[in-house]
Design an enzyme around this catalytic site. Structure first.
Site, PDB file in Angstrom:
ATOM      1  N   LYS A 193      12.870  37.819  37.376  1.00  0.00           N
ATOM      2  CA  LYS A 193      14.135  37.243  37.841  1.00  0.00           C
ATOM      3  C   LYS A 193      15.148  38.359  37.976  1.00  0.00           C
ATOM      4  O   LYS A 193      15.017  39.413  37.340  1.00  0.00           O
ATOM      5  CB  LYS A 193      14.647  36.206  36.840  1.00  0.00           C
TER       6      LYS A 193
HETATM    7  P1  NAD Z   1      22.822  26.916  45.313  1.00  0.00           P
HETATM    8  O1  NAD Z   1      23.764  28.010  45.040  1.00  0.00           O
HETATM    9  O2  NAD Z   1      22.359  26.684  46.691  1.00  0.00           O
HETATM   10  O3  NAD Z   1      23.449  25.522  44.796  1.00  0.00           O
HETATM   11  C1  NAD Z   1      24.002  25.354  43.532  1.00  0.00           C
HETATM   12  C2  NAD Z   1      24.841  24.082  43.584  1.00  0.00           C
HETATM   13  O4  NAD Z   1      25.308  23.778  42.282  1.00  0.00           O
HETATM   14  C3  NAD Z   1      26.075  24.210  44.472  1.00  0.00           C
HETATM   15  O5  NAD Z   1      26.241  23.001  45.187  1.00  0.00           O
HETATM   16  C4  NAD Z   1      27.207  24.379  43.471  1.00  0.00           C
HETATM   17  O6  NAD Z   1      28.430  23.925  43.978  1.00  0.00           O
HETATM   18  C5  NAD Z   1      26.688  23.477  42.378  1.00  0.00           C
HETATM   19  N1  NAD Z   1      27.316  23.702  41.089  1.00  0.00           N
HETATM   20  C6  NAD Z   1      27.662  24.889  40.494  1.00  0.00           C
HETATM   21  N2  NAD Z   1      28.263  24.639  39.326  1.00  0.00           N
HETATM   22  C7  NAD Z   1      28.284  23.292  39.177  1.00  0.00           C
HETATM   23  C8  NAD Z   1      28.771  22.413  38.181  1.00  0.00           C
HETATM   24  N3  NAD Z   1      29.345  22.899  37.084  1.00  0.00           N
HETATM   25  N4  NAD Z   1      28.620  21.078  38.373  1.00  0.00           N
HETATM   26  C9  NAD Z   1      28.019  20.573  39.473  1.00  0.00           C
HETATM   27  N5  NAD Z   1      27.535  21.357  40.452  1.00  0.00           N
HETATM   28  C10 NAD Z   1      27.678  22.691  40.294  1.00  0.00           C
HETATM   29  O7  NAD Z   1      21.605  27.144  44.304  1.00  0.00           O
HETATM   30  P2  NAD Z   1      20.145  26.560  44.391  1.00  0.00           P
HETATM   31  O8  NAD Z   1      19.269  27.577  44.995  1.00  0.00           O
HETATM   32  O9  NAD Z   1      20.193  25.172  44.947  1.00  0.00           O
HETATM   33  O10 NAD Z   1      19.747  26.512  42.843  1.00  0.00           O
HETATM   34  C11 NAD Z   1      20.147  25.418  42.018  1.00  0.00           C
HETATM   35  C12 NAD Z   1      19.292  25.448  40.761  1.00  0.00           C
HETATM   36  O11 NAD Z   1      17.915  25.331  41.132  1.00  0.00           O
HETATM   37  C13 NAD Z   1      19.378  26.721  39.925  1.00  0.00           C
HETATM   38  O12 NAD Z   1      19.211  26.378  38.557  1.00  0.00           O
HETATM   39  C14 NAD Z   1      18.183  27.525  40.392  1.00  0.00           C
HETATM   40  O13 NAD Z   1      17.750  28.469  39.425  1.00  0.00           O
HETATM   41  C15 NAD Z   1      17.177  26.414  40.577  1.00  0.00           C
HETATM   42  N6  NAD Z   1      16.071  26.759  41.459  1.00  0.00           N
HETATM   43  C16 NAD Z   1      16.295  27.134  42.757  1.00  0.00           C
HETATM   44  C17 NAD Z   1      15.216  27.414  43.583  1.00  0.00           C
HETATM   45  C18 NAD Z   1      15.392  27.767  45.041  1.00  0.00           C
HETATM   46  O14 NAD Z   1      14.382  27.850  45.750  1.00  0.00           O
HETATM   47  N7  NAD Z   1      16.600  27.918  45.541  1.00  0.00           N
HETATM   48  C19 NAD Z   1      13.925  27.356  43.074  1.00  0.00           C
HETATM   49  C20 NAD Z   1      13.719  26.958  41.755  1.00  0.00           C
HETATM   50  C21 NAD Z   1      14.809  26.649  40.961  1.00  0.00           C
END
Ligand code: NAD
Length: 452
Positions: free
Chosen positions: A143
């Protein structure tokens, strides 16, 4: 500890190597958000460690080997000085942590967020090791992260940070060594900058990162993959709870990549979204919130709480909304001892990494909430990243339908293997998933002769 103080606790760890004028900006959440939902007192590292300890104890793994499989193989910390539009040079910290490479090249996303710190990256790297093993894709776990307030920066500033970070970590990367991908606040555009920067030193190397734009050898289906994977989990688990999509209601915490895709694909199945939040606030409607319309609204620059025809609610109350399925898709530690008891869902599909603390997990167990854990539920992203890498190495492209079908096969297999193990041992899915993942990694390390 009260949840309100815990957010401040976390902020204290988010320091650039040098204090800058932007320091005060770093202390506030990205994207100019309003009051965010509360987060737990325990760190992501504590959360992953707890589940790791529980599984390795059950397996009877020797103490010395526990140290080998818990500690990261390599940790790189770099300084990222970047001149921002205020004319000053700001210094951020960047991390790349390669946790375990027994099963293949290191693989894991890069996150840009002011709350990134080395322990969080360690936790997320370890999760990737178990996740790739559970999904059965030939990767290890890694990561990365930079503690910059990406949501408040201009695209050219984010680009400068991305290029500087790549320049400093490229020596430990490579298509057969370590392949980054998107995570919070990093998207296909950021991956394109990473690839371009790496290419300046090594020649055109699309397989160096995944999650790239389609026009730059990205894979069809990658952007939607994590959210789609969560929905495959729902489809597998729904009969177990007697849920049918047409009568299923759901709520989503975090409407970014994972949350917005999960919501739109759940809606395609016939499910109804009744509540959703992002960093700017939360909304609720028992009549349903159209996920496609909301996505278009937010994409056009609208603020989620301003979406018409719905009620704006306190982000802390999202968790208590009555629904069949709750999908956390924001940050870690959002479901904790202080709020888990409020949950009124029947199924929790962890789109985010480490959204649930161990204490909250116990509360949900008592409430009979069926938890599909992050290490399995959100593996769709790394699975399609694997497909993208395979396509890049062979320089051809699969159709989206083929990608989605193959993703479905892998997610279903993971669910069935883990749930069978859970049934055999009489343990919840999370414990079963960790057992399956850790065993596979230990076996690979033993077969290589890395440990005895
Ligand atoms: P992203 O940046 O696209 O979206 C994150 C979202 O969370 C945004 O809408 C943001 O406004 C919101 N957010 C932030 N703080 C918040 C809060 N306090 N309350 C409510 N909403 C809040 O990120 P992502 O890629 O969608 O990742 C989201 C989660 O999924 C993370 O934990 C990431 O590690 C996990 N994840 C992502 C992927 C991927 O392929 N993108 C894969 C596995 C896991």
């Amino acid at each position: 500890m009260a949840a309100e103080t815990s957010t401040a606790e976390r902020d204290r760890t988010d320091k650039s190597p040098e204090t800058t004028d932007r320091e005060s900006d770093n202390a506030k959440p990205s994207s100019g958000e309003a009051k965010p939902a509360s987060r737990a007192e325990v760190s992501n590292l504590d959360i992953v460690r707890h589940y790791f300890d529980r599984a390795t104890e059950k397996m009877g793994l020797r103490e010395d080997l526990r140290t080998v499989f818990w500690s990261p193989y390599r940790e790189v910390t770099v300084q990222i000085p970047v001149k921002l539009s205020d004319g000053d040079v700001h210094v951020y910290s960047g991390y790349r942590i390669q946790h375990n490479g027994a099963r293949g090249p290191y693989k894991g996303g890069i996150r840009f967020h002011p709350e990134v710190d080395i322990d969080e990256v360690r936790a997320l790297a370890s999760l990737m090791t178990w996740k790739t093993a559970i999904a059965g894709v030939p990767y290890g776990g890694a990561k990365g992260g930079v503690n910059c307030p990406a949501g408040d920066l201009e695209p050219k500033e984010v680009q400068a940070i991305a290029r500087s970070f790549m320049d400093k970590i490229e020596k430990v990367l490579g298509p057969t060594r370590d392949i980054p991908a998107p995570d919070v606040n990093t998207n296909a555009q950021v991956m394109a900058w990473f690839m371009d920067e790496y290419g300046k030193l090594h020649g055109h190397t699309p397989a160096i990162v995944t999650g790239k734009p389609i026009e730059l050898e990205g894979s069809h289906g990658r952007e939607a993959a994590t959210g789609r994977g969560c929905v495959y989990m729902f489809r597998e688990a729904a009969p177990h709870l007697g849920l049918s999509p047409a009568s299923t209601t759901f709520a989503v915490q975090g409407f970014g990549n994972v949350g917005s895709w999960a919501a739109r694909i759940m809606q395609q199945l016939g499910c109804k979204m009744v509540a959703v939040s992002d960093a700017s606030g939360a909304i609720h409607s028992e009549d349903g919130i159209d996920a496609d319309d909301l996505y278009a609204f937010v994409k056009d620059g609208g603020k989620l709480p301003d979406f018409e025809g719905v009620d704006s609610i306190d982000p802390d109350d999202l968790i208590g909304v009555e629904c069949d399925v709750f999908i956390p898709a924001a940050l870690g530690g959002m479901i904790h001892e202080g709020n888990a008891d409020k949950m009124r869902c029947r199924m929790l599909i962890e789109g985010a990494n480490s959204p649930t603390t161990p204490a909250a997990d116990e509360i949900l167990k008592d409430k009979d909430v069926y938890v599909i854990p992050d290490v399995m539920a959100n593996a769709g992203g790394v699975v399609v990243s694997y497909f993208e890498w395979v396509q890049n190495l062979q320089h051809f492209r699969w159709e989206e339908r083929e990608v989605n079908d193959k993703l479905g096969t892998i997610m279903r297999r993971a669910y069935r293997e883990v749930s069978a193990r859970g049934r055999e041992e009489g343990i919840p899915l999370r414990e079963a998933a960790y057992l399956v993942g850790i065993e596979r990694v230990v076996e690979a390390a033993r077969t290589r002769g890395y440990v005895d």
